[in-house]
Write an enzyme that holds these catalytic residues in place. Structure first.
Site, PDB file in Angstrom:
ATOM      1  N   GLY A  17       0.822  -1.208   0.000  1.00 32.61           N
ATOM      2  CA  GLY A  17       0.000   0.000   0.000  1.00 32.61           C
ATOM      3  C   GLY A  17       0.858   1.261   0.000  1.00 32.61           C
ATOM      4  O   GLY A  17       1.977   1.261  -0.541  1.00 32.61           O
ATOM      5  N   SER A  18       0.345   2.272   0.646  1.00 35.08           N
ATOM      6  CA  SER A  18       0.981   3.594   0.545  1.00 35.08           C
ATOM      7  C   SER A  18       2.349   3.660   1.184  1.00 35.08           C
ATOM      8  O   SER A  18       3.109   4.598   0.919  1.00 35.08           O
ATOM      9  CB  SER A  18       0.082   4.640   1.200  1.00 35.08           C
ATOM     10  OG  SER A  18      -1.181   4.613   0.580  1.00 35.08           O
TER      11      SER A  18
END
Lengths: 473, 486
Positions: free
Chosen positions: B216-217
């Site tokens: 993810g981020s």
């Protein structure tokens, strides 16, 4: 001036008695097991085992008494056989005692029977009985040719012994093979005794029939085939062997008897055709039986690929454990008392005792043991070569041949060379019948070799040989 | 009759010869193979025949041995706080073999290692009983405790590294298991083992090392570093040329931003609020090959990261198209990493661009406490320059001070971090993974970098979930390390 005219291997005249050689060898044969005993004790508990003195003295006494009686009753007998048997028996006792100490086997026995008692004391007792029988044979069997008289009685006795385990109520089915009989608290393996008795029968029978078997035959495709009526006994033995195989599930014994018979036939008749016929018949019989006897099939399967079938067959499980025992022994072994051959389980000290040798003494130890056995066999055959009467020749051949086959079948079986059979390593394995019978076997061989090597009585002084008196006139 | 007799003599000799040959075959040629056979219990018997050495954390053993009064295996393994330490120790079971440190350093622990030969020989003469050596780990008990208790009943993992040395400080995985429940070979051990095997939460899985998750981020820190290294961004406070909405290359799908104000946002702002569009575009500008190069410098696509327990290979796809690369740059598409890998990324940034090889065994010690082997810190690679690293640090510290990572802030300490929420599953239906990576910094550099992943976040699909669920765990791990140093 002595005239050497012997054509046998061992000089018949002025043969040294070799009793002193035997005494020295016996010293080693007692010392080695005593050191082995010490070794096991130190490895297992780190201290000198308590029974060390008793064990050493006991073994020494047995060997000493045997030796003294040999000096008295079989002065010219082979000097190697007694030390070899003593050494093997002594080491066997050490190995059994070593397995007695295994906490795993003790726990197993506690679970199974709720108690545990060592097998070594009993084996010591059996060994003493064995040596006693050995001495009785030497003392009372003055000449082996006496046995010739009991040819047909022997046949009956052998067949009875072999078929006894089939008698309901008497025979005991132990782990698949019906080769034991139970008399009161004792279980006896009659096959071990039958081995000797049947050798007596074969020798007596073949001595009488050898000419008929050898000469009255027809030539067929380069082979001399015997007449139909002469085939009778060999067919009978074949059938009995098969019966043992089928009804007693005992591959080893049937192989042993049939093999012994073929060897003796060959020696008696000097005809190769018997070997060919014997091989054909044994292969035929084995294939026939194997095709419908589940027990035999399982053994064959366990032999071909022990690692793939252990989940389905107990035979495979044992086989894998035995192989791993041998494998982990490697070249020099783990040392006495430091292996894990007790993983094999309940038969570790009987059928599979050789695996303990393999694991704890390694390749070197196993080869030494095989050579010891090989020596016994070859000394037996040498005795046969030296024997001057055909009965003695045949008897010595039969006994050493049977011994050799038994070694091969057992050691080959546990090492995975041939399918496993439920037989015991002579002198090494736990079991009364085996030890007692093999001591008797050694005694008979010694008696034959004594007769063979005994110097011929010096010829009576012949008047002709005396110096001619010159009568002076 | 002597001629056939001589033949028989030869025949009997051949029988013995056959046995001798067979014996050589079994005991010499096949010896090794039979010794190593999986069915051969001797290895296990040997393993438990004497008191097994211990695995040590902070000078105290986290394992033990008890006399099991059993005829087959004399000693049984015990564990202190088993579930907490299981991802580090692995297990040593009489019935089910061993794994991880217990297996890798088995010879030291049993005392059978060749390097212990002298010890063994000596104790043979002095009459001492044989003992195993110890494995001294780099782990930090307080950090491990913080990580394990922080995860609590949640499913997830924590990996913490000392950035300056590569020493692994914490390695937690939940739900966990207690290795002592199946250390023996009795019925209850089998029951415990089977139950663990059937558990669909996979408690035996070492999530910190052996499970890969979409990052993810959190992956954006890597993309930022790549953009800076490759000169795509020169000033982190200068606006980027990012349209809103941003269309993925080779696609007409607009990329969604959860954050506001991402159009032409500065890199610093994009990091602070986790703008997908800015990073996807930057990743595209850097290009796939340069991105792959960067990721591999950090340890991606390397199947041989041995701590010495081997970590699963983290993935950055080498063959995807431009669109895939853009998505991968924000930690989606095929990108997947172990928690350890993300801790390594964080550690490299915190260590001013130098990545140290992660390791968790400090020393192997003989029974008499002689050191047999000592692991020294080792540089693994330099993924970026010091300047780049410091710029990324600045942005990550901004995230904690002003952005999505506020929950990780520790009073009086500089903390940098990045949140992440990884969507996964068919059409993102599954619950997203909450990520948080962070490091703490003192005057003498950074003592700890940590990566946290929580699998079953029930929070909203927002970067807040990474900040809300995972950041507090990271914070307590960092705090435990910092407190230990004070």
């Amino acid at each position: 001036m002595s005239v050497v005219t012997n054509t046998t291997t061992i000089g018949a005249i002025d043969a040294p008695s070799r009793r002193n050689t035997e005494l020295v060898l016996l010293g080693f044969a007692v010392a080695i097991p005593v050191f082995a005993y010490l070794n096991v004790g130190l490895a297992l508990d780190g201290e000198v085992p308590a029974g060390m003195l008793g064990y050493g003295v006991g073994l020494g006494l047995l060997a000493g008494i045997a030796h003294l009686l040999m000096r008295r009753f079989a002065k010219y007998a082979d000097p190697l056989l007694l030390p070899l048997a003593t050494l093997l028996n002594g080491l066997g006792l050490v190995l059994i005692w070593r397995l007695d100490q295994s906490p795993r086997l003790i726990a197993d026995s506690m679970r199974r029977y709720g108690s545990h008692s060592g097998d070594a004391p009993q084996q010591l007792l059996y060994s003493a009985i064995g040596v006693a029988l050995f001495l009785l044979v030497l003392v009372f069997l003055k000449d082996h040719r006496v046995l010739q008289r009991y040819t047909y009685i022997s046949m009956v006795a052998a067949i009875v012994l072999l078929l006894l385990p089939l008698v309901p109520g008497l025979g005991a089915d132990v782990f698949g093979a019906k080769i034991w009989i139970k008399v009161g608290p004792f279980s006896i393996q009659p096959g071990e005794f039958a081995k000797i008795v049947i050798a007596v029968f074969f020798s007596g029978y073949l001595m009488v029939k050898r000419d008929a078997l050898a000469l009255a035959s027809r030539r067929f495709m380069g082979l001399y085939l015997p007449r139909g009526r002469d085939l009778g006994p060999i067919i009978t033995i074949w059938v009995v062997s098969l019966l043992i195989l089928v009804f007693e599930n005992d591959l080893g014994t049937s192989l042993l008897f049939f093999g012994m018979f073929v060897i003796m036939l060959y020696v008696a008749t000097e005809r190769t055709s018997w070997i060919v016929m014997g091989l054909l018949m044994s292969v035929g019989g084995a294939v026939t039986v194997a095709s419908f006897a589940g027990h035999v099939q399982a053994r064959v399967q366990a032999w071909q690929d022990p690692f793939s079938c252990y989940e389905t067959s107990q035979a495979c499980d044992q086989m894998t454990q035995v192989l791993m025992s041998f494998g982990s022994g490697g070249t020099l072994g783990t040392g006495l008392g430091q292996g894990h051959s007790d993983l094999i389980g309940f038969a570790a000290n009987s059928d599979f005792i050789f695996a303990t040798v393999g694991e704890e003494l390694g390749l070197a130890g196993v080869m030494a043991f095989l050579l010891l056995y090989g020596l016994i066999v070859e000394r037996g055959i040498r005795t046969a070569l030296a024997a001057r009467d055909p009965f003695g020749k045949l008897l010595a051949t039969g006994l050493s041949g049977a011994f050799a086959l038994q070694i091969f079948v057992v050691a080959g079986g546990v090492m995975g060379l041939i399918p496993l059979t439920g037989m015991t390593m002579p002198f090494l394995a736990y079991g009364g019948s085996s030890v007692i019978a093999n001591w008797a076997l050694i005694a008979i061989l010694l008696r034959i070799s004594d007769t063979a090597r005994r110097p011929a009585p010096s010829p009576a002084p012949s008047p002709d040989a005396e110096m001619t008196q010159v009568v002076r006139p | 009759m002597n001629k056939p007799l001589r033949h028989i003599a030869i025949f009997c000799g051949l029988l013995v010869l056959a046995l001798l040959l067979r014996d050589n075959w079994v005991q010499f040629v096949r010896s090794d193979e039979l010794n190593k056979h999986p069915r051969n219990k001797r290895v296990t018997i040997e393993r438990y025949a004497s008191v097994r050495g211990d695995i040590i954390v902070d000078g105290k053993p986290i394992t033990g041995s008890v006399d099991s009064k059993d005829p087959l295996y004399k000693y049984k393994r015990t564990y202190v706080n088993g579930p907490m330490w299981a991802p580090v120790t692995g297990y040593a079971s009489q019935a089910y073999d061993a794994n991880q440190l217990e297996k890798l350093h088995d010879t030291i622990l049993t005392g059978n290692d060749d390097r212990l030969f002298f010890d063994r020989t000596l104790s043979m003469f002095t009459g001492d009983t044989k003992k195993g050596g110890n494995v001294v780990t780099t782990l930090n008990g307080a950090a491990q405790k913080a990580a394990f208790e922080g995860l609590g009943k949640k499913k997830g993992a924590v990996a913490a590294i000392d950035p300056q040395t590569g020493k692994i400080l914490a390695l937690a995985s939940t739900p966990s298991y207690d290795p002592s429940t199946f250390a023996g070979y009795q019925a209850e051990d089998e029951k415990a083992w089977v139950a663990l095997d059937k558990d669909k939460n996979k408690p035996k899985q070492n999530r910190a090392l052996r499970e890969i998750y979409p990052p993810g981020s959190t992956f954006k820190v890597l993309t930022a570093a790549a953009a800076l290294e490759n000169g795509k961004v020169k000033d982190i406070d200068a606006p980027t040329d990012t349209p809103e909405p941003y269309l993925l290359p080779l696609s007409t799908v607009p990329m969604k931003n959860h954050a506001q104000g991402c159009e032409n946002a500065t890199l610093n702002y994009a990091m602070q609020w986790s703008c997908n569009s800015v990073f996807a575009k930057l990743g595209d500008e850097v290009g796939r090959d340069k991105m792959v190069e960067m990721a591999e410098k950090f340890g991606f696509n390397n199947a041989e990261i041995d701590t010495p327990v081997r970590a699963a290979a983290s993935v950055y796809d080498k063959t995807m198209d431009r669109g895939g690369n853009a998505l991968s740059s924000i930690g989606q598409f095929n990108t997947a990493t172990t928690p350890l890998q993300m801790a390594m990324v964080t550690a490299a940034i915190a260590n001013d661009g130098k990545l140290m090889k992660p390791y968790m065994v400090d020393q192997l010690v003989a029974p008499n406490l002689d050191v047999i082997e000592r692991n020294e810190p080792e540089e693994m690679s330099r993924p970026m320059s010091q300047e780049t690293a410091q710029l990324v640090q600045k942005m990550m510290e901004n995230v904690v001070e002003n952005g999505t990572g506020k929950n990780a802030a520790i009073r009086g300490v500089t903390v940098g971090g990045k949140t992440g929420t990884a969507q996964h599953g068919e059409k993102n239906k599954a619950r997203p993974y909450a990520w948080f990576i962070s490091y703490a910094k003192t005057d003498s550099g950074s003592p700890v970098a940590v990566a946290v992943v929580v699998e079953d976040s029930d929070a909203t699909r927002d970067d807040i979930s990474g900040g809300g669920l995972a950041a507090p765990i990271a914070r307590s791990v960092m705090k435990a390390v910092l407190d230990g140093r004070g």
